[in-house]
Design a protein around this motif. Sequence first.
Motif, PDB file in Angstrom:
ATOM      1  N   THR A 153      25.372  30.966  61.379  1.00  0.00           N
ATOM      2  CA  THR A 153      24.227  31.705  60.851  1.00  0.00           C
ATOM      3  C   THR A 153      24.126  33.078  61.494  1.00  0.00           C
ATOM      4  O   THR A 153      23.888  34.079  60.817  1.00  0.00           O
ATOM      5  N   LYS A 154      24.299  33.114  62.795  1.00  0.00           N
ATOM      6  CA  LYS A 154      24.224  34.381  63.526  1.00  0.00           C
ATOM      7  C   LYS A 154      25.323  35.338  63.067  1.00  0.00           C
ATOM      8  O   LYS A 154      25.072  36.531  62.834  1.00  0.00           O
ATOM      9  N   ALA A 155      26.544  34.828  62.901  1.00  0.00           N
ATOM     10  CA  ALA A 155      27.651  35.670  62.445  1.00  0.00           C
ATOM     11  C   ALA A 155      27.421  36.175  61.021  1.00  0.00           C
ATOM     12  O   ALA A 155      27.664  37.342  60.725  1.00  0.00           O
ATOM     13  N   LEU A 156      26.946  35.309  60.137  1.00  0.00           N
ATOM     14  CA  LEU A 156      26.685  35.716  58.756  1.00  0.00           C
ATOM     15  C   LEU A 156      25.529  36.711  58.665  1.00  0.00           C
ATOM     16  O   LEU A 156      25.573  37.647  57.868  1.00  0.00           O
ATOM     17  N   THR A 157      24.513  36.499  59.473  1.00  0.00           N
ATOM     18  CA  THR A 157      23.358  37.398  59.470  1.00  0.00           C
ATOM     19  C   THR A 157      23.751  38.769  59.982  1.00  0.00           C
ATOM     20  O   THR A 157      23.380  39.786  59.405  1.00  0.00           O
ATOM     21  N   LYS A 158      24.506  38.819  61.046  1.00  0.00           N
ATOM     22  CA  LYS A 158      24.956  40.108  61.587  1.00  0.00           C
ATOM     23  C   LYS A 158      25.959  40.775  60.659  1.00  0.00           C
ATOM     24  O   LYS A 158      25.969  41.970  60.508  1.00  0.00           O
TER      25      LYS A 158
END
Length: 167
Positions: A153-158
């Motif tokens: 989620t963090k990678a996709l959001t960034k």
Amino acid sequence: MLFLIVLLLDITGLTSSQIASSVFTLGTAAVLPFYTLMVVAPKAEVTRKSMESSIPYIVLGLLYAFLLYLSWTPDTMRLMFASQYWLPELPGIAKMFSNEMTLASAWIHLLAVDLFAARQVFNDGLENEVETRHSVSLCLLFCPIGIATHCITKALTKGSGTTTHDM
């Protein structure tokens, strides 16, 4: 304090199965409010304060130490480290986990580790403005999957250049 709990349970005459069952239920119920706060009210002041507290880990640690004390037998070390290299072996560990007290202590251990990981995911999500409700929920059920979900989620959001502010 632990001595007083042991003395109290000895006085009440509970069997080891009853003690294991009671502590298992108590530990399971004790972590649920923390998960609920992280999922339902992630930006509330009460959630922030509860996530800063070490009290849940102290309580779970005491429960774990208590069950570990009760489950320890003279054969524990021999069962765990039966190999010549002093490495744990599966048959010995399987025999230990046939004891309800040992299973209950392992459960309390997992609850403490999972709550700690969920708190790390939650705090990282707040710091980086990433939605964490799904990851925290997964940490309760399947901790490694919850951590992996948070990383994804963090990678996709960034990667998308947007952040979710509506936690």
